[in-house]
Design a protein around this motif. Structure first.
Motif, PDB file in Angstrom:
ATOM      1  N   ASN A 148       0.832  -1.209   0.000  1.00  7.53           N
ATOM      2  CA  ASN A 148       0.000   0.000   0.000  1.00  7.53           C
ATOM      3  C   ASN A 148       0.865   1.256   0.000  1.00  7.53           C
ATOM      4  O   ASN A 148       0.514   2.285   0.587  1.00  7.53           O
ATOM      5  CB  ASN A 148      -0.960   0.027   1.202  1.00  7.53           C
ATOM      6  CG  ASN A 148      -2.101   1.019   1.002  1.00  7.53           C
ATOM      7  OD1 ASN A 148      -2.494   1.311  -0.123  1.00  7.53           O
ATOM      8  ND2 ASN A 148      -2.619   1.550   2.094  1.00  7.53           N
ATOM      9  N   GLN A 163       1.552   3.158  -2.521  1.00  7.42           N
ATOM     10  CA  GLN A 163       0.977   4.192  -3.380  1.00  7.42           C
ATOM     11  C   GLN A 163       2.090   5.030  -4.027  1.00  7.42           C
ATOM     12  O   GLN A 163       2.050   6.254  -4.054  1.00  7.42           O
ATOM     13  CB  GLN A 163      -0.013   5.055  -2.597  1.00  7.42           C
ATOM     14  CG  GLN A 163      -1.146   4.216  -1.995  1.00  7.42           C
ATOM     15  CD  GLN A 163      -2.117   4.998  -1.168  1.00  7.42           C
ATOM     16  OE1 GLN A 163      -2.651   6.008  -1.628  1.00  7.42           O
ATOM     17  NE2 GLN A 163      -2.365   4.543   0.055  1.00  7.42           N
ATOM     18  N   ARG A 188       4.605   8.313   5.821  1.00  7.67           N
ATOM     19  CA  ARG A 188       3.402   7.565   5.440  1.00  7.67           C
ATOM     20  C   ARG A 188       2.280   7.707   6.471  1.00  7.67           C
ATOM     21  O   ARG A 188       1.334   6.927   6.481  1.00  7.67           O
ATOM     22  CB  ARG A 188       3.736   6.073   5.270  1.00  7.67           C
ATOM     23  CG  ARG A 188       4.983   5.754   4.474  1.00  7.67           C
ATOM     24  CD  ARG A 188       5.035   6.432   3.129  1.00  7.67           C
ATOM     25  NE  ARG A 188       4.007   5.971   2.212  1.00  7.67           N
ATOM     26  CZ  ARG A 188       3.795   6.524   1.030  1.00  7.67           C
ATOM     27  NH1 ARG A 188       4.485   7.567   0.638  1.00  7.67           N
ATOM     28  NH2 ARG A 188       2.844   6.047   0.252  1.00  7.67           N
ATOM     29  N   VAL A 246      -1.252   7.562   5.189  1.00  8.99           N
ATOM     30  CA  VAL A 246      -1.690   6.229   4.767  1.00  8.99           C
ATOM     31  C   VAL A 246      -2.170   5.437   5.979  1.00  8.99           C
ATOM     32  O   VAL A 246      -3.226   4.791   5.945  1.00  8.99           O
ATOM     33  CB  VAL A 246      -0.543   5.487   4.048  1.00  8.99           C
ATOM     34  CG1 VAL A 246      -0.940   4.040   3.743  1.00  8.99           C
ATOM     35  CG2 VAL A 246      -0.169   6.218   2.768  1.00  8.99           C
ATOM     36  N   TYR A 247      -1.403   5.502   7.050  1.00  8.44           N
ATOM     37  CA  TYR A 247      -1.761   4.754   8.247  1.00  8.44           C
ATOM     38  C   TYR A 247      -3.019   5.333   8.902  1.00  8.44           C
ATOM     39  O   TYR A 247      -3.864   4.584   9.400  1.00  8.44           O
ATOM     40  CB  TYR A 247      -0.597   4.741   9.238  1.00  8.44           C
ATOM     41  CG  TYR A 247       0.653   4.131   8.659  1.00  8.44           C
ATOM     42  CD1 TYR A 247       0.583   3.009   7.831  1.00  8.44           C
ATOM     43  CD2 TYR A 247       1.909   4.673   8.902  1.00  8.44           C
ATOM     44  CE1 TYR A 247       1.729   2.449   7.288  1.00  8.44           C
ATOM     45  CE2 TYR A 247       3.054   4.118   8.364  1.00  8.44           C
ATOM     46  CZ  TYR A 247       2.966   3.005   7.557  1.00  8.44           C
ATOM     47  OH  TYR A 247       4.101   2.455   7.007  1.00  8.44           O
ATOM     48  N   SER A 300      -5.483   6.827   7.365  1.00  3.05           N
ATOM     49  CA  SER A 300      -6.624   6.422   6.556  1.00  3.05           C
ATOM     50  C   SER A 300      -7.051   4.999   6.895  1.00  3.05           C
ATOM     51  O   SER A 300      -8.247   4.718   7.073  1.00  3.05           O
ATOM     52  CB  SER A 300      -6.271   6.518   5.070  1.00  3.05           C
ATOM     53  OG  SER A 300      -7.317   6.031   4.266  1.00  3.05           O
TER      54      SER A 300
END
Length: 214
Positions: free
Chosen positions: A44, A46, A92, A95-96, A98
């Motif tokens: 993940n 991205q 990140r 990302v975490y 989310s």
């Protein structure tokens, strides 16, 4: 517009080189780009992005970068898929967060995942594979884009035959060695009918358990 199935999109999509001048609606382009970014990525991470080019100067630049191929000259939209080889070193936290807010990942999973993904990426760096993995992720996004475009009634052409340095210059990243070009894609309304040339039989191209020795 009638919604088509994924199977129909796969079977009916053709590579189109010539386009009508009709513009792509802004809402359709936004939808297309959003769906492209739903594509999965390794860890993940991205580590891919897209530059959407609709202005004449940018498309002229891509015509130059592709040796005069017709797609950038005729299609109202050109997409440049970028692989971000150093994305793994960036923060990140979003990302975490989310994943956390979606109740997709637990705190324990996030902690272990963050450490393991960094270790994996360092291993890729040692073996010179960072570009390869980032390009793979960008290409998955490109595949999603072609299918989503087909559902929207749009034609596409995934393009080879471009000069990476020229493409990077056109989109303003000529001084970014951490970024590389994965693919160019034209988007628009077909000005030609392309018939399916056919594919080799599944019996010839799909194997079970092992690849044949001869």
């Amino acid at each position: 517009m009638n919604t088509i199935s994924v199977a129909q999109a796969i079977r009916t999509r053709r590579t189109v080189r010539h386009y009508r001048p009709d513009p792509v609606a802004a809402a359709d382009l936004d939808t297309l780009l959003e769906l492209a970014m739903e594509a999965p990525t390794s860890w993940n991470l991205q580590d891919r992005s897209i530059v959407a080019i609709t202005d004449q100067a940018g498309r002229d630049g891509l015509a130059w970068a592709t040796g005069g191929q017709p797609q950038p000259q005729e299609a109202p939209v050109m997409l440049v898929f970028i692989a971000e080889t150093q994305a793994w070193q960036e923060d990140r936290a979003d990302v975490y967060e989310s994943a956390r807010s979606n109740n997709a990942w637990s705190e324990e999973f996030i902690t272990g995942f963050a450490a393991a993904s960094q270790e994996f990426q360092r291993g890729l760096a040692e073996r010179g594979l960072l570009r390869e993995y980032a390009v793979k992720d960008a290409m998955i996004a490109a595949s999603f884009t072609m299918l989503a475009a087909t559902e929207l009634g749009l034609a596409t052409s995934p393009m080879n035959g471009w000069d990476e340095d020229r493409v990077k210059k056109v989109i303003g990243i000529e001084n970014r060695p951490d970024l590389c070009i994965a693919l160019l894609m034209s988007i628009g309304y077909a000005a030609e009918e392309r018939r399916h040339p056919g594919r080799r039989s599944v019996e010839r191209t799909v194997f079970r358990e092992t690849y044949p020795a001869a």
